[in-house]
Scaffold this active site. Structure first.
Site, mmCIF file in Angstrom:
data_model
loop_
_atom_site.group_PDB
_atom_site.id
_atom_site.type_symbol
_atom_site.label_atom_id
_atom_site.label_comp_id
_atom_site.label_asym_id
_atom_site.label_seq_id
_atom_site.Cartn_x
_atom_site.Cartn_y
_atom_site.Cartn_z
ATOM 1 N N ASP A 1 0.861 -1.190 0.000
ATOM 2 C CA ASP A 1 0.000 0.000 0.000
ATOM 3 C C ASP A 1 0.888 1.228 0.000
ATOM 4 O OD1 ASP A 1 -3.253 0.281 0.873
ATOM 5 O OD2 ASP A 1 -2.059 2.112 1.009
ATOM 6 N N HIS B 1 -20.259 -4.480 -14.124
ATOM 7 C CA HIS B 1 -20.527 -4.345 -12.692
ATOM 8 C C HIS B 1 -21.069 -2.950 -12.472
ATOM 9 C CE1 HIS B 1 -20.232 -4.965 -8.459
ATOM 10 N NE2 HIS B 1 -19.376 -3.989 -8.292
ATOM 11 N N ARG C 1 -19.941 4.443 -9.138
ATOM 12 C CA ARG C 1 -18.638 3.807 -9.368
ATOM 13 C C ARG C 1 -17.861 4.598 -10.412
ATOM 14 N NH1 ARG C 1 -22.356 -0.459 -8.891
ATOM 15 N NH2 ARG C 1 -21.893 -1.911 -7.218
ATOM 16 N N ASN D 1 -8.690 6.533 -10.152
ATOM 17 C CA ASN D 1 -8.274 5.130 -10.125
ATOM 18 C C ASN D 1 -7.536 4.709 -11.398
ATOM 19 O OD1 ASN D 1 -9.202 4.881 -7.559
ATOM 20 N ND2 ASN D 1 -11.043 3.728 -8.047
ATOM 21 N N ASN E 1 -12.795 -0.244 -8.724
ATOM 22 C CA ASN E 1 -13.894 0.297 -9.528
ATOM 23 C C ASN E 1 -13.494 1.566 -10.273
ATOM 24 O OD1 ASN E 1 -16.274 -1.277 -9.371
ATOM 25 N ND2 ASN E 1 -16.526 -0.712 -7.216
HETATM 26 P P1 A3D Z 1 -9.970 1.214 0.754
HETATM 27 O O1 A3D Z 1 -10.242 0.646 2.096
HETATM 28 O O2 A3D Z 1 -9.962 2.700 0.596
HETATM 29 O O3 A3D Z 1 -8.574 0.632 0.241
HETATM 30 C C1 A3D Z 1 -7.929 1.101 -0.899
HETATM 31 C C2 A3D Z 1 -6.449 1.169 -0.564
HETATM 32 O O4 A3D Z 1 -5.742 1.513 -1.755
HETATM 33 C C3 A3D Z 1 -6.099 2.222 0.500
HETATM 34 O O5 A3D Z 1 -5.456 1.603 1.602
HETATM 35 C C4 A3D Z 1 -5.172 3.182 -0.247
HETATM 36 O O6 A3D Z 1 -4.130 3.691 0.563
HETATM 37 C C5 A3D Z 1 -4.637 2.266 -1.334
HETATM 38 N N1 A3D Z 1 -4.086 3.003 -2.484
HETATM 39 C C6 A3D Z 1 -4.481 4.184 -3.011
HETATM 40 N N2 A3D Z 1 -3.680 4.522 -4.040
HETATM 41 C C7 A3D Z 1 -2.772 3.514 -4.172
HETATM 42 C C8 A3D Z 1 -1.691 3.290 -5.050
HETATM 43 N N3 A3D Z 1 -1.382 4.157 -6.023
HETATM 44 N N4 A3D Z 1 -0.978 2.152 -4.896
HETATM 45 C C9 A3D Z 1 -1.280 1.265 -3.916
HETATM 46 N N5 A3D Z 1 -2.284 1.433 -3.049
HETATM 47 C C10 A3D Z 1 -3.022 2.552 -3.174
HETATM 48 O O7 A3D Z 1 -11.008 0.634 -0.323
HETATM 49 P P2 A3D Z 1 -11.662 -0.829 -0.366
HETATM 50 O O8 A3D Z 1 -10.633 -1.844 -0.036
HETATM 51 O O9 A3D Z 1 -12.952 -0.807 0.363
HETATM 52 O O10 A3D Z 1 -12.027 -0.902 -1.922
HETATM 53 C C11 A3D Z 1 -11.007 -0.961 -2.902
HETATM 54 C C12 A3D Z 1 -11.557 -0.830 -4.312
HETATM 55 O O11 A3D Z 1 -12.450 -1.910 -4.595
HETATM 56 C C13 A3D Z 1 -12.378 0.445 -4.558
HETATM 57 O O12 A3D Z 1 -12.075 0.977 -5.841
HETATM 58 C C14 A3D Z 1 -13.813 -0.041 -4.544
HETATM 59 O O13 A3D Z 1 -14.698 0.773 -5.280
HETATM 60 C C15 A3D Z 1 -13.647 -1.402 -5.171
HETATM 61 N N6 A3D Z 1 -14.729 -2.355 -4.923
HETATM 62 C C16 A3D Z 1 -15.091 -3.153 -5.956
HETATM 63 C C17 A3D Z 1 -16.079 -4.087 -5.796
HETATM 64 C C18 A3D Z 1 -16.464 -4.966 -6.952
HETATM 65 O O14 A3D Z 1 -17.319 -5.811 -6.811
HETATM 66 C C19 A3D Z 1 -15.809 -4.810 -8.225
HETATM 67 C C20 A3D Z 1 -16.740 -4.223 -4.563
HETATM 68 C C21 A3D Z 1 -16.346 -3.407 -3.517
HETATM 69 C C22 A3D Z 1 -15.327 -2.458 -3.715
#
Ligand code: A3D
Length: 320
Positions: free
Chosen positions: A34, A176, A89, A96, A121
């Site tokens: 991260d 999605h 999204r 992203n 997303n």
């Molecule tokens: P979150 O808890 O914010 O985690 C994302 C992490 O990415 C954070 O710890 C950030 O520090 C880190 N980050 C940001 N920029 C970078 C980078 N350049 N390099 C490495 N790490 C970085 O989010 P989350 O875990 O809840 O969700 C993550 C993603 O999944 C989001 O885009 C959501 O929209 C997506 N998501 C998709 C679904 C699907 O079904 C497709 C479902 C739920 C969430």
């Protein structure tokens, strides 16, 4: 036999849950990456300390350096920002997309042999961009959405009918997003298609329509409740099912965002379709027959994915 190595790019809500599940299932050693210093290290240490209690062996580490993912067998990407209430999204696209560029470069340099599962997303556009940025073969890069969407559909149906979730299968096609296509006639309870259940009087037709709509809105329902982020337990469980099918060559048939090359009459886009996932990555795209209404819904979904891909190309013209 050496343990597999699983790299998690993004150690937020989903990333942390992925690490815990991968540990509990003994899928291999785990590297959490991260950009936030301390977060992957802290989560890694915390999960490692659960291993004596749960009885699993895995090396779990946290890092800010892509070098540490070298030789990973599976890379699961959640890096980026999630939705907040009121955001779609698609609002996440520009920020992203930049993240995918960095992640794609890191994977290309250090883990070009890995099977890559993207969760960030807007999913269908981000997995498309990640494949381009990484330059990995399309059969090695896939998006997780369909397993989650169909799990939501299965859960709601099992709850409605008072039966085990294990006996409910469901198919969800398309992108999605709000245009996803839950396919009722390919969804069953112990092999009985849902339209037959309606005919038998076990399932009310109006309730089925409501469940279909609730499935489409499944992500937003949770964002509305959590207020500070989006769903993470079920998304993590869904990606782990895909990783497990690859690592153990299970050849499961799962809905996933896959690169289409002529299937469903589409070329050069990622969209949710049934695929076989085994040691060869996406080994097969399963082309099911769609009736007119289903094809129309699918097309609407494809149109929205194509719109997002066009927006990516506008922001980043090098993404030909
Ligand atoms: P979150 O808890 O914010 O985690 C994302 C992490 O990415 C954070 O710890 C950030 O520090 C880190 N980050 C940001 N920029 C970078 C980078 N350049 N390099 C490495 N790490 C970085 O989010 P989350 O875990 O809840 O969700 C993550 C993603 O999944 C989001 O885009 C959501 O929209 C997506 N998501 C998709 C679904 C699907 O079904 C497709 C479902 C739920 C969430």
């Amino acid at each position: 036999m050496a343990r597999n190595k699983i790299a998690l790019i993004g150690s937020g809500q989903i990333g942390g849950t992925l690490a815990l599940l991968a540990g509990l299932k003994e899928l291999g050693d785990i590297v959490l990456f991260d950009v936030q210093e301390g977060v992957p290290q802290g989560k890694g240490l915390d999960i490692a300390q659960s291993s004596p209690v749960e009885g699993f062996d895995a090396r779990i580490s946290g890092t800010q350096s892509y070098e540490a993912i070298a030789g990973a067998d599976v890379v699961i990407v959640t890096a980026g920002v999630p939705r907040k209430p009121g955001m779609s999204r698609d609002d996440l696209l520009e920020i992203n997309l930049r993240v995918m560029e960095q992640v794609g470069a890191g994977i290309s340099k250090y883990a070009p042999e890995a099977f890559v599962i993207c969760i960030t997303n807007p999913l269908d556009a981000m997995v498309w961009a990640l494949q381009k940025f990484s330059g990995l073969p399309a059969s090695q890069v896939v998006g997780m959405a369909g397993v989650l969407d169909s799990a939501r559909f299965r859960y709601f149906l099992a709850e409605e009918l008072g039966v085990s979730v294990e006996d409910v299968t469901a198919f969800v096609l398309g992108g999605h997003g709000d245009t996803m296509v839950p396919l009722t006639r390919y969804s069953t309870v112990a092999g009985i298609p849902l339209p037959d259940l309606v005919k038998m009087g076990w399932l009310d037709g109006k309730r089925l329509d409501e469940i279909v709509q609730r499935t489409r809105d499944g992500g937003a329902e949770i964002v509305g409740l959590l207020k500070t982020g989006s769903a993470f337990y079920a998304p993590a469980a869904s990606a782990i099912a895909m990783a497990e099918s690859y690592l153990r060559d299970k050849k499961r048939v799962l809905p996933a965002a896959a690169y289409l090359q002529g299937e469903y009459g589409l070329d050069g886009i990622y969209v949710g379709v049934p695929v076989v996932i085994g040691a060869g990555g996406v080994e097969k795209v399963v082309e099911i027959e769609l009736d007119r209404a289903e094809r129309q819904m699918f097309q609407k979904s494809v149109d929205s994915v194509e719109g997002l891909i066009a927006a990516c190309r506008k922001i980043q013209p090098s993404l030909a």
